[in-house]
Motif scaffolding. Structure first.
Motif, PDB file in Angstrom:
ATOM      1  N   MET A 174     -11.439 -15.696  86.358  1.00  0.00           N
ATOM      2  CA  MET A 174     -10.310 -15.743  85.555  1.00  0.00           C
ATOM      3  C   MET A 174     -10.637 -15.809  84.033  1.00  0.00           C
ATOM      4  SD  MET A 174      -7.109 -15.962  86.172  1.00  0.00           S
ATOM      5  CE  MET A 174      -7.312 -16.335  87.940  1.00  0.00           C
ATOM      6  N   HIS A 175      -9.974 -15.016  83.546  1.00  0.00           N
ATOM      7  CA  HIS A 175     -10.258 -14.806  81.895  1.00  0.00           C
ATOM      8  C   HIS A 175      -8.989 -14.878  80.969  1.00  0.00           C
ATOM      9  CE1 HIS A 175     -14.443 -13.533  82.217  1.00  0.00           C
ATOM     10  NE2 HIS A 175     -14.403 -13.329  81.028  1.00  0.00           N
ATOM     11  N   HIS A 176      -8.957 -15.198  79.561  1.00  0.00           N
ATOM     12  CA  HIS A 176      -7.936 -14.874  78.801  1.00  0.00           C
ATOM     13  C   HIS A 176      -8.356 -13.712  78.019  1.00  0.00           C
ATOM     14  CE1 HIS A 176      -5.945 -19.194  78.244  1.00  0.00           C
ATOM     15  NE2 HIS A 176      -5.396 -18.653  79.357  1.00  0.00           N
ATOM     16  N   LEU A 177      -7.386 -12.820  77.900  1.00  0.00           N
ATOM     17  CA  LEU A 177      -7.875 -11.969  76.820  1.00  0.00           C
ATOM     18  C   LEU A 177      -6.595 -12.057  75.735  1.00  0.00           C
ATOM     19  CD1 LEU A 177      -8.652  -8.275  77.255  1.00  0.00           C
ATOM     20  CD2 LEU A 177      -6.556  -8.722  75.985  1.00  0.00           C
ATOM     21  N   ILE A 178      -7.058 -11.894  74.364  1.00  0.00           N
ATOM     22  CA  ILE A 178      -5.958 -12.195  73.509  1.00  0.00           C
ATOM     23  C   ILE A 178      -6.179 -11.014  72.470  1.00  0.00           C
ATOM     24  CG2 ILE A 178      -5.253 -13.470  71.275  1.00  0.00           C
ATOM     25  CD1 ILE A 178      -6.398 -15.870  72.860  1.00  0.00           C
ATOM     26  N   TYR A 179      -5.088 -10.324  71.874  1.00  0.00           N
ATOM     27  CA  TYR A 179      -5.122  -9.268  71.087  1.00  0.00           C
ATOM     28  C   TYR A 179      -3.907  -9.346  70.110  1.00  0.00           C
ATOM     29  CZ  TYR A 179      -1.331  -6.775  73.220  1.00  0.00           C
ATOM     30  OH  TYR A 179      -0.001  -6.438  73.784  1.00  0.00           O
ATOM     31  N   LEU A 180      -4.138  -8.584  69.104  1.00  0.00           N
ATOM     32  CA  LEU A 180      -3.043  -8.416  67.924  1.00  0.00           C
ATOM     33  C   LEU A 180      -2.773  -6.938  67.863  1.00  0.00           C
ATOM     34  CD1 LEU A 180      -4.900 -10.709  65.278  1.00  0.00           C
ATOM     35  CD2 LEU A 180      -2.973 -11.384  66.169  1.00  0.00           C
ATOM     36  N   SER A 181      -1.730  -6.514  67.593  1.00  0.00           N
ATOM     37  CA  SER A 181      -1.367  -5.171  67.281  1.00  0.00           C
ATOM     38  C   SER A 181      -0.148  -5.262  66.204  1.00  0.00           C
ATOM     39  CB  SER A 181      -1.147  -4.428  68.504  1.00  0.00           C
ATOM     40  OG  SER A 181       0.296  -4.903  69.194  1.00  0.00           O
ATOM     41  N   GLN A 182       0.030  -3.948  65.743  1.00  0.00           N
ATOM     42  CA  GLN A 182       1.267  -3.849  65.240  1.00  0.00           C
ATOM     43  C   GLN A 182       2.359  -2.648  65.896  1.00  0.00           C
ATOM     44  OE1 GLN A 182       0.581  -2.062  61.263  1.00  0.00           O
ATOM     45  NE2 GLN A 182       2.446  -2.310  60.389  1.00  0.00           N
ATOM     46  N   ALA A 183       3.265  -2.936  65.687  1.00  0.00           N
ATOM     47  CA  ALA A 183       4.500  -1.968  66.184  1.00  0.00           C
ATOM     48  C   ALA A 183       4.437  -0.830  65.446  1.00  0.00           C
ATOM     49  CB  ALA A 183       5.993  -2.601  66.281  1.00  0.00           C
ATOM     50  N   THR A 184       4.577   0.531  66.104  1.00  0.00           N
ATOM     51  CA  THR A 184       4.635   1.692  65.256  1.00  0.00           C
ATOM     52  C   THR A 184       5.935   1.741  64.463  1.00  0.00           C
ATOM     53  OG1 THR A 184       5.127   2.731  67.343  1.00  0.00           O
ATOM     54  CG2 THR A 184       2.967   2.874  66.726  1.00  0.00           C
ATOM     55  N   ARG A 185       6.697   0.976  64.898  1.00  0.00           N
ATOM     56  CA  ARG A 185       8.063   1.009  64.264  1.00  0.00           C
ATOM     57  C   ARG A 185       9.080  -0.126  64.608  1.00  0.00           C
ATOM     58  NH1 ARG A 185      11.600   1.818  68.380  1.00  0.00           N
ATOM     59  NH2 ARG A 185      11.012   3.055  70.241  1.00  0.00           N
ATOM     60  N   PRO A 186       9.734  -0.611  63.527  1.00  0.00           N
ATOM     61  CA  PRO A 186      10.438  -1.910  64.039  1.00  0.00           C
ATOM     62  C   PRO A 186      11.309  -1.738  65.509  1.00  0.00           C
ATOM     63  CG  PRO A 186      11.180  -1.256  61.896  1.00  0.00           C
ATOM     64  CD  PRO A 186      10.382  -0.113  62.469  1.00  0.00           C
ATOM     65  N   LEU A 187      11.302  -2.821  66.371  1.00  0.00           N
ATOM     66  CA  LEU A 187      11.758  -2.962  67.554  1.00  0.00           C
ATOM     67  C   LEU A 187      13.037  -3.458  67.622  1.00  0.00           C
ATOM     68  CD1 LEU A 187       8.504  -3.520  69.637  1.00  0.00           C
ATOM     69  CD2 LEU A 187       9.896  -1.056  69.092  1.00  0.00           C
ATOM     70  N   SER A 188      14.159  -2.938  67.807  1.00  0.00           N
ATOM     71  CA  SER A 188      15.596  -3.675  68.251  1.00  0.00           C
ATOM     72  C   SER A 188      15.497  -4.427  69.332  1.00  0.00           C
ATOM     73  CB  SER A 188      16.419  -2.408  68.568  1.00  0.00           C
ATOM     74  OG  SER A 188      16.183  -1.940  69.857  1.00  0.00           O
ATOM     75  N   ALA A 189      16.408  -5.434  69.597  1.00  0.00           N
ATOM     76  CA  ALA A 189      16.477  -6.212  70.743  1.00  0.00           C
ATOM     77  C   ALA A 189      16.436  -5.275  71.946  1.00  0.00           C
ATOM     78  CB  ALA A 189      17.952  -7.207  70.694  1.00  0.00           C
ATOM     79  N   LYS A 190      17.193  -4.269  71.843  1.00  0.00           N
ATOM     80  CA  LYS A 190      17.342  -3.678  73.088  1.00  0.00           C
ATOM     81  C   LYS A 190      15.819  -2.891  73.384  1.00  0.00           C
ATOM     82  CE  LYS A 190      19.468   0.485  75.263  1.00  0.00           C
ATOM     83  NZ  LYS A 190      20.840   1.483  75.067  1.00  0.00           N
ATOM     84  N   ALA A 191      14.992  -2.414  72.666  1.00  0.00           N
ATOM     85  CA  ALA A 191      13.619  -2.078  72.822  1.00  0.00           C
ATOM     86  C   ALA A 191      12.787  -3.142  73.188  1.00  0.00           C
ATOM     87  CB  ALA A 191      13.417  -1.214  71.496  1.00  0.00           C
ATOM     88  N   LEU A 192      12.965  -4.312  72.430  1.00  0.00           N
ATOM     89  CA  LEU A 192      12.204  -5.321  72.881  1.00  0.00           C
ATOM     90  C   LEU A 192      12.424  -5.696  74.193  1.00  0.00           C
ATOM     91  CD1 LEU A 192      12.026  -7.902  69.890  1.00  0.00           C
ATOM     92  CD2 LEU A 192      10.119  -6.806  71.168  1.00  0.00           C
ATOM     93  N   THR A 193      13.592  -5.789  74.770  1.00  0.00           N
ATOM     94  CA  THR A 193      13.925  -6.079  76.106  1.00  0.00           C
ATOM     95  C   THR A 193      13.519  -5.076  77.208  1.00  0.00           C
ATOM     96  OG1 THR A 193      16.154  -7.064  75.539  1.00  0.00           O
ATOM     97  CG2 THR A 193      16.052  -6.528  77.923  1.00  0.00           C
ATOM     98  N   CYS A 194      13.287  -3.871  76.659  1.00  0.00           N
ATOM     99  CA  CYS A 194      12.795  -2.852  77.646  1.00  0.00           C
ATOM    100  C   CYS A 194      11.296  -2.975  77.751  1.00  0.00           C
ATOM    101  CB  CYS A 194      13.132  -1.347  77.105  1.00  0.00           C
ATOM    102  SG  CYS A 194      12.509   0.021  77.789  1.00  0.00           S
ATOM    103  N   LEU A 195      10.554  -3.250  76.522  1.00  0.00           N
ATOM    104  CA  LEU A 195       9.177  -3.433  76.742  1.00  0.00           C
ATOM    105  C   LEU A 195       8.845  -4.659  77.689  1.00  0.00           C
ATOM    106  CD1 LEU A 195       6.524  -3.511  73.576  1.00  0.00           C
ATOM    107  CD2 LEU A 195       6.877  -5.475  75.030  1.00  0.00           C
ATOM    108  N   LEU A 196       9.575  -5.879  77.360  1.00  0.00           N
ATOM    109  CA  LEU A 196       9.302  -7.167  78.347  1.00  0.00           C
ATOM    110  C   LEU A 196       9.578  -6.490  79.765  1.00  0.00           C
ATOM    111  CD1 LEU A 196      11.068  -9.618  75.925  1.00  0.00           C
ATOM    112  CD2 LEU A 196       8.364  -9.309  76.655  1.00  0.00           C
TER     113      LEU A 196
END
Length: 143
Positions: free
Chosen positions: A1-23
């Protein structure tokens, strides 16, 4: 078992709807692959902690690299763990203010990351606890 942690930047601002879709997509994929973890988003940036088997984490990270919603990915840590810290969540989530995001990202500063995380030392423990506190539902909250 491992932890993997990363940082990233969104290519564009994400709306609440886009975040819900991603999730929704990420949670479904995580459930299929027996991954757990947490994702925070703020100021067009992501921090994600995933936990699971190393080979499965590599596949998930490769999928995230190809995801057109992410850019400037940086793997911050990948280290063994004895137990899951987010076992109840295929993917916990919290949107953060810019100040909250900066505070959490401060645990992952380049001078603090890989040299301290492999042994799952104090920096890793502090980061994981900060992540858990941010995504933990308020007391008395039910879904």
């Amino acid at each position: 078992m491992h932890h993997l942690i990363y940082l990233s930047q969104a290519t564009r601002p994400l709306s609440a709807k886009a975040l819900t879709c991603l999730l929704d997509q990420a949670r479904l994929a995580n459930e299929r692959q027996h991954l757990t973890g947490a994702l925070v988003y703020g100021d067009r940036r992501f921090i994600q902690l995933l936990e699971g088997e190393p080979a499965v984490l590599e596949q998930a990270y490769a999928r995230i690299i190809r995801d057109p919603r992410h850019q400037h990915l940086s793997r911050v840590a990948d280290y063994p763990i004895t137990t899951r810290q987010f076992a109840d969540w295929p993917l916990a989530f919290q949107a953060l203010s810019p100040a909250q995001f900066t505070h959490l990202a401060g645990y992952l500063a380049p001078t603090k990351s890989k040299q301290h995380f492999p042994g799952y030392g104090s920096v890793a423990s502090l980061f994981v606890e900060a992540m858990r506190a941010l995504v933990q539902p308020p007391t008395g909250f039910t879904t």
